[in-house]
Design a protein around this motif. Structure first.
Motif, PDB file in Angstrom:
ATOM      1  N   ALA A  76      45.243  46.964  40.576  1.00 35.99           N
ATOM      2  CA  ALA A  76      45.482  45.535  40.317  1.00 35.99           C
ATOM      3  C   ALA A  76      45.443  45.225  39.019  1.00 35.99           C
ATOM      4  CB  ALA A  76      44.326  44.810  40.915  1.00 35.99           C
ATOM      5  N   ALA A  77      44.864  45.754  38.043  1.00 35.10           N
ATOM      6  CA  ALA A  77      44.999  45.492  36.533  1.00 35.10           C
ATOM      7  C   ALA A  77      46.362  46.085  36.106  1.00 35.10           C
ATOM      8  CB  ALA A  77      43.890  46.513  35.623  1.00 35.10           C
ATOM      9  N   ARG A  78      46.948  47.138  36.710  1.00 29.19           N
ATOM     10  CA  ARG A  78      48.347  47.307  36.281  1.00 29.19           C
ATOM     11  C   ARG A  78      49.501  46.312  36.578  1.00 29.19           C
ATOM     12  NH1 ARG A  78      46.288  52.679  37.788  1.00 29.19           N
ATOM     13  NH2 ARG A  78      45.671  53.961  36.086  1.00 29.19           N
ATOM     14  N   GLN A  79      49.039  45.812  37.547  1.00 26.21           N
ATOM     15  CA  GLN A  79      50.104  44.694  38.089  1.00 26.21           C
ATOM     16  C   GLN A  79      49.966  43.319  37.325  1.00 26.21           C
ATOM     17  OE1 GLN A  79      52.645  44.830  40.577  1.00 26.21           O
ATOM     18  NE2 GLN A  79      52.255  46.952  40.407  1.00 26.21           N
ATOM     19  N   ASN A  80      48.678  42.970  37.103  1.00 25.66           N
ATOM     20  CA  ASN A  80      48.189  41.592  36.466  1.00 25.66           C
ATOM     21  C   ASN A  80      46.604  41.561  36.061  1.00 25.66           C
ATOM     22  OD1 ASN A  80      47.395  39.138  35.699  1.00 25.66           O
ATOM     23  ND2 ASN A  80      49.350  38.436  37.004  1.00 25.66           N
ATOM     24  N   PRO A  81      46.488  41.996  34.655  1.00 23.27           N
ATOM     25  CA  PRO A  81      45.103  42.216  34.084  1.00 23.27           C
ATOM     26  C   PRO A  81      44.381  41.146  34.351  1.00 23.27           C
ATOM     27  CG  PRO A  81      46.849  43.236  32.591  1.00 23.27           C
ATOM     28  CD  PRO A  81      47.508  42.281  33.727  1.00 23.27           C
ATOM     29  N   ASP A  82      44.733  39.812  33.901  1.00 23.83           N
ATOM     30  CA  ASP A  82      44.141  38.585  34.165  1.00 23.83           C
ATOM     31  C   ASP A  82      43.505  38.320  35.586  1.00 23.83           C
ATOM     32  OD1 ASP A  82      43.965  38.212  31.484  1.00 23.83           O
ATOM     33  OD2 ASP A  82      45.847  36.933  31.573  1.00 23.83           O
ATOM     34  N   GLU A  83      44.464  38.593  36.787  1.00 24.12           N
ATOM     35  CA  GLU A  83      44.235  38.386  38.210  1.00 24.12           C
ATOM     36  C   GLU A  83      43.043  39.314  38.339  1.00 24.12           C
ATOM     37  OE1 GLU A  83      47.438  38.121  41.001  1.00 24.12           O
ATOM     38  OE2 GLU A  83      48.294  36.540  40.022  1.00 24.12           O
ATOM     39  N   ALA A  84      43.095  40.675  38.071  1.00 24.03           N
ATOM     40  CA  ALA A  84      42.219  41.650  38.214  1.00 24.03           C
ATOM     41  C   ALA A  84      40.825  41.349  37.501  1.00 24.03           C
ATOM     42  CB  ALA A  84      42.642  42.970  37.843  1.00 24.03           C
ATOM     43  N   GLY A  85      40.980  40.740  36.486  1.00 19.33           N
ATOM     44  CA  GLY A  85      39.961  40.533  35.639  1.00 19.33           C
ATOM     45  C   GLY A  85      38.788  39.394  36.400  1.00 19.33           C
ATOM     46  N   ARG A  86      39.828  38.415  36.833  1.00 19.50           N
ATOM     47  CA  ARG A  86      39.008  37.171  37.442  1.00 19.50           C
ATOM     48  C   ARG A  86      38.628  37.552  38.714  1.00 19.50           C
ATOM     49  NH1 ARG A  86      43.255  34.241  34.798  1.00 19.50           N
ATOM     50  NH2 ARG A  86      44.712  34.795  36.457  1.00 19.50           N
ATOM     51  N   LYS A  87      38.890  38.704  39.518  1.00 23.54           N
ATOM     52  CA  LYS A  87      38.523  38.813  40.829  1.00 23.54           C
ATOM     53  C   LYS A  87      37.408  39.636  40.776  1.00 23.54           C
ATOM     54  CE  LYS A  87      39.899  40.772  45.013  1.00 23.54           C
ATOM     55  NZ  LYS A  87      41.196  41.288  46.038  1.00 23.54           N
ATOM     56  N   TYR A  88      37.511  40.514  39.879  1.00 18.24           N
ATOM     57  CA  TYR A  88      36.282  41.599  39.637  1.00 18.24           C
ATOM     58  C   TYR A  88      35.460  41.756  38.572  1.00 18.24           C
ATOM     59  CZ  TYR A  88      39.411  44.068  43.115  1.00 18.24           C
ATOM     60  OH  TYR A  88      40.400  44.188  44.330  1.00 18.24           O
ATOM     61  N   GLY A  89      35.612  40.673  37.552  1.00 14.34           N
ATOM     62  CA  GLY A  89      34.816  40.642  36.410  1.00 14.34           C
ATOM     63  C   GLY A  89      34.814  39.308  35.677  1.00 14.34           C
ATOM     64  N   TYR A  90      34.367  39.350  34.349  1.00 16.22           N
ATOM     65  CA  TYR A  90      34.296  38.204  33.758  1.00 16.22           C
ATOM     66  C   TYR A  90      34.516  38.515  32.585  1.00 16.22           C
ATOM     67  CZ  TYR A  90      31.464  34.480  31.429  1.00 16.22           C
ATOM     68  OH  TYR A  90      31.369  32.970  30.838  1.00 16.22           O
ATOM     69  N   ARG A  91      34.934  37.111  31.703  1.00 13.75           N
ATOM     70  CA  ARG A  91      35.457  37.172  30.210  1.00 13.75           C
ATOM     71  C   ARG A  91      34.958  35.776  29.736  1.00 13.75           C
ATOM     72  NH1 ARG A  91      41.519  37.971  28.506  1.00 13.75           N
ATOM     73  NH2 ARG A  91      41.793  35.951  29.601  1.00 13.75           N
TER      74      ARG A  91
END
Length: 221
Positions: A76-91
């Motif tokens: 997912a991160a290789r496709q869209n890092p921000d979408e992957a980040g929102r789904k699986y993590g936090y910033r």
């Protein structure tokens, strides 16, 4: 003689004038503000106690709920890092800093570097004999990924940057004390392992450096 008398009178008058003056302490130059000051300004702050208090009640439920399988997160991160980040993590910051994501994986320990205090174990999750993830096993744990992954922990909740950093270190220290210090470091290679952990979503061409929140060792296969 007259001149000497005048000198003495002048000196006495000056002393009397000084004794009548009131000395007022001036504020120290460059007095630190509430964000840059010493943590001693908040005598009640205990990063270790705070880490212990939130761990079982808030941190672990959040991490278990947020975690995704490592291959799924990386794809997912290789496709869209921000979408992957929102789904699986936090910033917390939105200025280009990396997301910190939560992952779970099962695999086999294929390498173990225990000569350094920042010891690590390489875990193969797809059966090809190569490490797909690097797990920090302490006692020194790099970074503050455990703190940065928690969406209920904000820099603005702390008095200053020093306290914020101390809390990140306290989480690492707790994980080492409770989870990692008892690992059989000379008996890791070849054993099955299950990990729930966190890592910054960057350098996608390299095995992620994962800080574990849970780690369970199985037998050698």
């Amino acid at each position: 003689m007259l001149t000497r008398s005048l000198q003495i009178a002048t000196l006495l008058a000056a002393c009397m004038s000084l004794s009548a003056c009131k000395l007022v302490a001036t504020a120290a130059k460059n007095q630190p503000n509430s964000r840059e000051g010493s943590p001693a300004q908040n005598a009640e702050f205990s990063p270790d106690r705070m880490a212990d208090e939130i761990w079982d009640s808030k941190a672990m439920p959040y991490l278990r709920r947020k975690a995704g399988a490592l291959p799924e997160i990386l794809a997912a991160a290789r496709q869209n890092p921000d979408e992957a980040g929102r789904k699986y993590g936090y910033r917390e910051k939105q200025d280009g800093s990396p997301w910190t994501v939560v992952t779970k994986l099962d695999g086999q320990v294929v390498t173990a570097d225990t000569t350094s205090r920042a010891a690590t174990a390489g875990v193969d999750i797809d059966g090809d004999g190569k490490a797909d993830a690097t797990i920090q096993i302490g006692p020194a744990i790099r970074g503050t990924a455990l703190r940065d992954a928690l969406d209920f922990v904000s820099f603005t909740s702390f008095t200053n940057q020093i306290e914020y950093a101390q809390f990140g270190k306290a989480l690492n220290t707790r994980v080492d004390r409770v989870l990692l210090s008892g690992l059989p470091r000379d008996q890791l290679v070849g054993r099955k392992v299950s990990v729930l952990g966190v890592f910054p979503l960057e350098k996608l061409d390299q095995p992620p450096l994962i800080t574990p929140a849970e780690l369970t060792l199985g037998p050698k296969s």
